[in-house]
Design a protein around this motif. Structure first.
Motif, PDB file in Angstrom:
ATOM      1  N   LEU A   1     -11.204   4.875  -3.269  1.00 43.38           N
ATOM      2  CA  LEU A   1      -9.898   5.510  -3.455  1.00 43.38           C
ATOM      3  C   LEU A   1      -9.517   6.390  -2.279  1.00 43.38           C
ATOM      4  N   GLN A   2     -10.510   6.924  -1.582  1.00 43.15           N
ATOM      5  CA  GLN A   2     -10.255   7.778  -0.428  1.00 43.15           C
ATOM      6  C   GLN A   2     -10.173   6.991   0.880  1.00 43.15           C
ATOM      7  N   SER A   3     -10.496   5.711   0.854  1.00 47.10           N
ATOM      8  CA  SER A   3     -10.553   4.916   2.081  1.00 47.10           C
ATOM      9  C   SER A   3      -9.181   4.381   2.492  1.00 47.10           C
ATOM     10  N   SER A   4      -9.095   4.006   3.756  1.00 44.94           N
ATOM     11  CA  SER A   4      -7.849   3.430   4.269  1.00 44.94           C
ATOM     12  C   SER A   4      -7.612   2.019   3.726  1.00 44.94           C
ATOM     13  N   ALA A   5      -8.632   1.419   3.098  1.00 39.06           N
ATOM     14  CA  ALA A   5      -8.455   0.082   2.511  1.00 39.06           C
ATOM     15  C   ALA A   5      -7.392   0.093   1.416  1.00 39.06           C
ATOM     16  N   LEU A   6      -7.156   1.229   0.811  1.00 35.89           N
ATOM     17  CA  LEU A   6      -6.169   1.351  -0.261  1.00 35.89           C
ATOM     18  C   LEU A   6      -4.744   1.560   0.270  1.00 35.89           C
ATOM     19  N   ASP A   7      -4.619   1.906   1.542  1.00 38.13           N
ATOM     20  CA  ASP A   7      -3.305   2.243   2.105  1.00 38.13           C
ATOM     21  C   ASP A   7      -2.237   1.162   1.928  1.00 38.13           C
ATOM     22  N   PRO A   8      -2.529  -0.131   2.168  1.00 41.32           N
ATOM     23  CA  PRO A   8      -1.482  -1.147   1.979  1.00 41.32           C
ATOM     24  C   PRO A   8      -0.965  -1.213   0.535  1.00 41.32           C
ATOM     25  N   VAL A   9      -1.852  -1.043  -0.417  1.00 41.92           N
ATOM     26  CA  VAL A   9      -1.441  -1.068  -1.832  1.00 41.92           C
ATOM     27  C   VAL A   9      -0.578   0.150  -2.142  1.00 41.92           C
ATOM     28  N   LEU A  10      -0.977   1.301  -1.656  1.00 44.81           N
ATOM     29  CA  LEU A  10      -0.173   2.509  -1.870  1.00 44.81           C
ATOM     30  C   LEU A  10       1.218   2.344  -1.270  1.00 44.81           C
ATOM     31  N   LYS A  11       1.275   1.828  -0.038  1.00 45.86           N
ATOM     32  CA  LYS A  11       2.572   1.657   0.631  1.00 45.86           C
ATOM     33  C   LYS A  11       3.460   0.690  -0.125  1.00 45.86           C
ATOM     34  N   SER A  12       2.895  -0.437  -0.584  1.00 44.81           N
ATOM     35  CA  SER A  12       3.710  -1.430  -1.289  1.00 44.81           C
ATOM     36  C   SER A  12       4.177  -0.921  -2.648  1.00 44.81           C
ATOM     37  N   SER A  13       3.511   0.092  -3.166  1.00 43.58           N
ATOM     38  CA  SER A  13       3.898   0.696  -4.446  1.00 43.58           C
ATOM     39  C   SER A  13       4.733   1.949  -4.257  1.00 43.58           C
ATOM     40  N   ARG A  14       5.121   2.235  -3.006  1.00 46.72           N
ATOM     41  CA  ARG A  14       5.886   3.432  -2.648  1.00 46.72           C
ATOM     42  C   ARG A  14       5.145   4.702  -3.055  1.00 46.72           C
ATOM     43  N   MET A  15       3.824   4.681  -2.917  1.00 49.75           N
ATOM     44  CA  MET A  15       3.000   5.846  -3.218  1.00 49.75           C
ATOM     45  C   MET A  15       2.446   6.405  -1.893  1.00 49.75           C
TER      46      MET A  15
END
Length: 131
Positions: free
Chosen positions: A115-129
């Motif tokens: 959850l703290q890694s940059s691997a989650l960044d694309p999912v956050l961005k696509s969800s406008r989070m």
């Protein structure tokens, strides 16, 4: 802009939002900071959802709906996504994670690390989070 949002709120006959949850502080903040809370009394109300047996209002039953950006990625038929509430009116929904003292703490640590890694960044961005 805050001014255009205020105008839209004042013109709307019915404004809906979830009465509880992460979006509610922002809705309350918007109505307060824009000085429209009193002006829209009687025209605002919570959406029915969750475990209720009452149906959600359909298209045409309200003019504005406030919810989390991530909940409005694909609006239902008859609804149009107008955009995010201006940042200066947002109250961030802060999520946290912790590791308990029982159970598989190594697995829990792995999840928190992910959850703290940059691997989650694309999912956050696509969800406008954001982080």
């Amino acid at each position: 802009t805050p001014g255009k949002l205020k105008d839209a709120i004042l013109r709307a006959q019915l404004i809906r939002f979830l009465p509880t949850g992460a979006a509610r502080p922002t809705v309350d903040n918007v109505l307060s900071k824009l000085g429209v809370a009193e002006a829209v009394k009687g025209r605002t109300g919570g959406l029915i959802g969750g475990n209720s047996t009452e149906p959600m209002p359909g298209a045409g039953q309200y003019e504005l709906i406030f919810n989390l950006d991530s909940e409005l990625l694909t609006p239902p038929p008859g609804q149009v996504y107008l955009g995010s509430i201006p940042k200066e009116l947002q109250v961030p929904a802060v999520m946290t994670a912790g590791i308990g003292v029982k159970g598989d703490t190594a697995a829990a640590r792995s999840i928190v690390d992910f959850l703290q890694s940059s691997a989650l960044d694309p999912v956050l961005k696509s969800s406008r989070m954001t982080r």
